[in-house]
Design a protein around this motif. Structure first.
Motif, PDB file in Angstrom:
ATOM      1  N   SER A 105       0.842  -1.211   0.000  1.00 60.34           N
ATOM      2  CA  SER A 105       0.000   0.000   0.000  1.00 60.34           C
ATOM      3  C   SER A 105       0.873   1.255   0.000  1.00 60.34           C
ATOM      4  CB  SER A 105      -0.927   0.007   1.222  1.00 60.34           C
ATOM      5  OG  SER A 105      -0.156  -0.079   2.425  1.00 60.34           O
ATOM      6  N   LEU A 106       1.648   1.436  -1.050  1.00 62.22           N
ATOM      7  CA  LEU A 106       2.567   2.574  -1.146  1.00 62.22           C
ATOM      8  C   LEU A 106       1.844   3.796  -1.705  1.00 62.22           C
ATOM      9  CD1 LEU A 106       5.625   0.695  -2.693  1.00 62.22           C
ATOM     10  CD2 LEU A 106       5.426   1.500  -0.328  1.00 62.22           C
TER      11      LEU A 106
ATOM     12  N   GLU B 285      -8.956  10.864 -10.441  1.00 61.99           N
ATOM     13  CA  GLU B 285      -9.743  11.999 -10.920  1.00 61.99           C
ATOM     14  C   GLU B 285     -10.760  12.516  -9.900  1.00 61.99           C
ATOM     15  OE1 GLU B 285     -13.222   9.630 -13.310  1.00 61.99           O
ATOM     16  OE2 GLU B 285     -11.363  10.106 -14.357  1.00 61.99           O
ATOM     17  N   LEU B 286     -11.009  11.743  -8.852  1.00 65.49           N
ATOM     18  CA  LEU B 286     -11.894  12.210  -7.783  1.00 65.49           C
ATOM     19  C   LEU B 286     -11.101  12.700  -6.574  1.00 65.49           C
ATOM     20  CD1 LEU B 286     -14.824   9.641  -7.825  1.00 65.49           C
ATOM     21  CD2 LEU B 286     -14.669  11.874  -8.917  1.00 65.49           C
ATOM     22  N   GLY B 287      -9.771  12.754  -6.719  1.00 60.57           N
ATOM     23  CA  GLY B 287      -8.928  13.211  -5.623  1.00 60.57           C
ATOM     24  C   GLY B 287      -8.663  12.150  -4.583  1.00 60.57           C
ATOM     25  N   GLN B 288      -9.021  10.891  -4.886  1.00 60.40           N
ATOM     26  CA  GLN B 288      -8.798   9.799  -3.950  1.00 60.40           C
ATOM     27  C   GLN B 288      -7.386   9.243  -4.120  1.00 60.40           C
ATOM     28  OE1 GLN B 288     -12.024   7.225  -5.066  1.00 60.40           O
ATOM     29  NE2 GLN B 288     -13.492   8.253  -3.732  1.00 60.40           N
ATOM     30  N   GLU B 289      -6.805   8.785  -3.018  1.00 60.47           N
ATOM     31  CA  GLU B 289      -5.435   8.288  -3.045  1.00 60.47           C
ATOM     32  C   GLU B 289      -5.332   6.966  -3.799  1.00 60.47           C
ATOM     33  OE1 GLU B 289      -3.027   6.748   0.544  1.00 60.47           O
ATOM     34  OE2 GLU B 289      -2.639   8.915   0.467  1.00 60.47           O
ATOM     35  N   VAL B 290      -4.296   6.859  -4.618  1.00 61.49           N
ATOM     36  CA  VAL B 290      -4.002   5.637  -5.360  1.00 61.49           C
ATOM     37  C   VAL B 290      -2.689   5.081  -4.832  1.00 61.49           C
ATOM     38  CG1 VAL B 290      -3.482   4.635  -7.615  1.00 61.49           C
ATOM     39  CG2 VAL B 290      -5.195   6.457  -7.417  1.00 61.49           C
ATOM     40  N   CYS B 291      -2.695   3.817  -4.422  1.00 61.43           N
ATOM     41  CA  CYS B 291      -1.502   3.183  -3.863  1.00 61.43           C
ATOM     42  C   CYS B 291      -1.001   2.078  -4.780  1.00 61.43           C
ATOM     43  CB  CYS B 291      -1.812   2.595  -2.489  1.00 61.43           C
ATOM     44  SG  CYS B 291      -2.170   3.829  -1.216  1.00 61.43           S
TER      45      CYS B 291
ATOM     46  N   LYS C  86       7.740  12.463 -15.009  1.00 64.73           N
ATOM     47  CA  LYS C  86       8.247  11.119 -14.723  1.00 64.73           C
ATOM     48  C   LYS C  86       9.280  11.131 -13.603  1.00 64.73           C
ATOM     49  CE  LYS C  86      11.528   9.544 -17.272  1.00 64.73           C
ATOM     50  NZ  LYS C  86      12.643   9.417 -16.301  1.00 64.73           N
ATOM     51  N   SER C  87      10.238  12.035 -13.694  1.00 61.43           N
ATOM     52  CA  SER C  87      11.323  12.051 -12.716  1.00 61.43           C
ATOM     53  C   SER C  87      10.807  12.335 -11.311  1.00 61.43           C
ATOM     54  CB  SER C  87      12.375  13.097 -13.107  1.00 61.43           C
ATOM     55  OG  SER C  87      13.000  12.735 -14.323  1.00 61.43           O
ATOM     56  N   VAL C  88       9.886  13.300 -11.206  1.00 59.49           N
ATOM     57  CA  VAL C  88       9.331  13.620  -9.896  1.00 59.49           C
ATOM     58  C   VAL C  88       8.444  12.483  -9.408  1.00 59.49           C
ATOM     59  CG1 VAL C  88       8.007  15.296  -8.559  1.00 59.49           C
ATOM     60  CG2 VAL C  88       9.461  16.078 -10.415  1.00 59.49           C
ATOM     61  N   GLY C  89       7.746  11.824 -10.337  1.00 59.09           N
ATOM     62  CA  GLY C  89       6.944  10.660  -9.957  1.00 59.09           C
ATOM     63  C   GLY C  89       7.812   9.547  -9.393  1.00 59.09           C
ATOM     64  N   ALA C  90       8.991   9.351 -10.007  1.00 57.79           N
ATOM     65  CA  ALA C  90       9.924   8.351  -9.503  1.00 57.79           C
ATOM     66  C   ALA C  90      10.419   8.731  -8.110  1.00 57.79           C
ATOM     67  CB  ALA C  90      11.106   8.205 -10.465  1.00 57.79           C
ATOM     68  N   GLN C  91      10.650  10.025  -7.892  1.00 59.15           N
ATOM     69  CA  GLN C  91      11.080  10.493  -6.567  1.00 59.15           C
ATOM     70  C   GLN C  91       9.989  10.229  -5.530  1.00 59.15           C
ATOM     71  OE1 GLN C  91      14.125  11.492  -6.410  1.00 59.15           O
ATOM     72  NE2 GLN C  91      14.700  12.875  -8.057  1.00 59.15           N
ATOM     73  N   ALA C  92       8.748  10.455  -5.911  1.00 63.14           N
ATOM     74  CA  ALA C  92       7.635  10.213  -4.988  1.00 63.14           C
ATOM     75  C   ALA C  92       7.549   8.741  -4.623  1.00 63.14           C
ATOM     76  CB  ALA C  92       6.322  10.685  -5.609  1.00 63.14           C
ATOM     77  N   LEU C  93       7.745   7.876  -5.609  1.00 68.27           N
ATOM     78  CA  LEU C  93       7.697   6.442  -5.336  1.00 68.27           C
ATOM     79  C   LEU C  93       8.833   6.030  -4.399  1.00 68.27           C
ATOM     80  CD1 LEU C  93       6.487   3.688  -5.730  1.00 68.27           C
ATOM     81  CD2 LEU C  93       7.729   3.485  -7.889  1.00 68.27           C
TER      82      LEU C  93
ATOM     83  N   SER D 206      11.823 -11.246  -2.412  1.00 69.07           N
ATOM     84  CA  SER D 206      11.638  -9.832  -2.020  1.00 69.07           C
ATOM     85  C   SER D 206      12.694  -8.928  -2.656  1.00 69.07           C
ATOM     86  CB  SER D 206      11.662  -9.685  -0.495  1.00 69.07           C
ATOM     87  OG  SER D 206      10.539 -10.299   0.079  1.00 69.07           O
ATOM     88  N   VAL D 207      12.925  -9.148  -3.951  1.00 70.26           N
ATOM     89  CA  VAL D 207      13.813  -8.292  -4.736  1.00 70.26           C
ATOM     90  C   VAL D 207      12.954  -7.609  -5.796  1.00 70.26           C
ATOM     91  CG1 VAL D 207      15.811  -8.175  -6.264  1.00 70.26           C
ATOM     92  CG2 VAL D 207      15.797  -9.777  -4.343  1.00 70.26           C
ATOM     93  N   LEU D 208      12.875  -6.283  -5.749  1.00 70.25           N
ATOM     94  CA  LEU D 208      12.016  -5.520  -6.650  1.00 70.25           C
ATOM     95  C   LEU D 208      12.853  -4.746  -7.660  1.00 70.25           C
ATOM     96  CD1 LEU D 208       9.348  -4.001  -4.235  1.00 70.25           C
ATOM     97  CD2 LEU D 208       9.160  -6.053  -5.644  1.00 70.25           C
ATOM     98  N   LEU D 209      12.355  -4.667  -8.883  1.00 69.03           N
ATOM     99  CA  LEU D 209      13.011  -3.934  -9.967  1.00 69.03           C
ATOM    100  C   LEU D 209      12.100  -2.816 -10.445  1.00 69.03           C
ATOM    101  CD1 LEU D 209      15.241  -3.584 -12.122  1.00 69.03           C
ATOM    102  CD2 LEU D 209      14.029  -5.324 -13.493  1.00 69.03           C
ATOM    103  N   LEU D 210      12.609  -1.593 -10.428  1.00 65.67           N
ATOM    104  CA  LEU D 210      11.865  -0.429 -10.919  1.00 65.67           C
ATOM    105  C   LEU D 210      12.633   0.164 -12.086  1.00 65.67           C
ATOM    106  CD1 LEU D 210      11.153   1.356  -7.495  1.00 65.67           C
ATOM    107  CD2 LEU D 210       9.977  -0.610  -8.478  1.00 65.67           C
ATOM    108  N   CYS D 211      12.040   0.168 -13.273  1.00 64.69           N
ATOM    109  CA  CYS D 211      12.694   0.684 -14.474  1.00 64.69           C
ATOM    110  C   CYS D 211      11.958   1.916 -14.993  1.00 64.69           C
ATOM    111  CB  CYS D 211      12.713  -0.378 -15.574  1.00 64.69           C
ATOM    112  SG  CYS D 211      13.720  -1.828 -15.197  1.00 64.69           S
ATOM    113  N   PHE D 212      12.729   2.934 -15.396  1.00 56.45           N
ATOM    114  CA  PHE D 212      12.156   4.147 -15.949  1.00 56.45           C
ATOM    115  C   PHE D 212      12.870   4.494 -17.254  1.00 56.45           C
ATOM    116  CE2 PHE D 212      11.571   4.309 -11.381  1.00 56.45           C
ATOM    117  CZ  PHE D 212      10.234   4.677 -11.257  1.00 56.45           C
TER     118      PHE D 212
END
Length: 336
Positions: free
Chosen positions: A80-81, A87-93, A112-119, A232-238
């Motif tokens: 639940s990150l 579009e209704l202002g509800q949180e998306v995890c 994209k870059s700021v979205g990656a920072q948020a994640l 429990s090894v996660l890969l995030l690619c951008f």
């Protein structure tokens, strides 16, 4: 007859008196009556017409920095990150327990870059220990996270070494799990803690990394994407360049794309780029045309885990640096 389902989708029974063409002809009147910004009208089969109602007022207002950091202060884990609002202002995890790994793309200025920072901010505040590895060919996109990472690789040699180190760590975890009779690391909290919790490999500009590291790096990334979940090894690619030749035999990544379960398309340049990220037909069949996202809405994106557009927060460098300084030493296992 019609019914309204989740995500503001109206399903109607198609008859010879009410066809897809009929609804498209009156779409402007329907949109006005529903108070929507736009409608996506499709015909999944000859007996149904589906109208997806799109609202965007909350997205226009954006995801406030303060609200995002308030979300991070609440307990959350890798299921639940906090990541965006809809579009209704509800949180998306994001739920990495349900769907492992991530692929995100967006052109310059898309957010994209700021979205990656948020994640990343959401990940480092998640409950439990974690280990962070960064592959950053541009040298600056992920640099502020260096103090929280075991590796911040910026050269071809260092990037290759980091990817291989994560694959070796994944292999080591499987060996330990086999010895202890554990099939999934999170099923054994004591062992999960002992091995350092969740291992996160972030690869920025994956196209450049593949160009620099060659097929061996591509094969290592594919292996992590295929096998990492249970360990429990996660890969995030951008990437900024989601071209069709990004995933294939020449780069050793023919299986990589299919194992990246969470897909995000911020604004991209062309419709075919949407298909590379979200899958064939996403722009036309699903109404997720990320090439049509206005440049006035940085952070707006379509993704695999929401039927409607979402928007990631804008985070200032000053606030992020302050946040990172406060997070140093919290639930991190830094191993030499």
């Amino acid at each position: 007859m019609f019914s309204i389902k989740q995500n503001h989708t109206i399903e109607l029974r198609s008859t010879r008196l009410q066809t897809l063409d009929d609804f498209e002809r009156v779409s402007d009147r329907l949109r006005s009556a529903l108070g929507a910004r736009r409608l996506v009208i499709t015909e999944p089969d000859p007996r149904r017409v589906t109208i997806r109602v799109i609202y965007e007022e909350a997205l226009q207002a954006g995801y406030a920095e303060e609200r995002f950091f308030q979300s991070l202060s609440r307990p959350h884990d890798f299921s639940s990150l906090p990541f965006a609002i809809d579009e209704l202002g509800q949180e998306v995890c994001l739920n990495f327990h349900e769907a492992p790994h991530l692929l995100g793309a967006g052109t310059s200025g898309s957010g994209k870059s700021v979205g990656a920072q948020a994640l990343l901010a959401s990940i480092v505040t998640a409950d439990g220990p974690k280990r962070l590895f960064l592959v950053d060919p541009k040298r600056v996109e992920l640099s502020m996270w260096g103090p929280l990472a075991e590796s911040h690789a910026t050269t071809a040699e260092a990037m290759t070494a980091t990817v291989e180190a994560v694959r070796a760590e994944m292999t080591r975890r499987y060996e330990v799990m086999d010895e202890r009779g554990v099939r999934k690391l999170t099923d054994n909290p004591a062992l999960y803690e002992e091995l350092g919790g969740t291992c996160v490999l972030v690869v920025d500009e994956v196209a450049e990394v593949l160009a620099a590291g060659g097929k061996e790096v591509g094969q290592a990334l594919s292996s992590i994407a295929q096998l990492g979940r249970a360990a429990s090894v996660l890969l995030l690619c951008f990437t900024q360049r989601p071209s069709a030749d990004l995933f294939g035999k020449t780069t050793g990544t023919e299986t990589l794309r299919s194992n990246l379960s969470n897909l995000i398309a911020w604004r991209v340049l062309r419709r075919p780029d949407v298909d590379v990220i979200l899958g064939a037909g996403a722009a036309s069949d699903d109404g997720k045309d990320a090439s049509a996202i206005p440049s006035s809405m940085p952070g707006a994106a379509y993704c695999s885990f929401s039927e409607v557009m979402v928007r990631t927060p804008y985070l200032s460098d000053e606030r992020l640096l302050d946040f990172i300084n406060r997070e140093k030493g919290h639930d991190f296992t830094i191993q030499g």
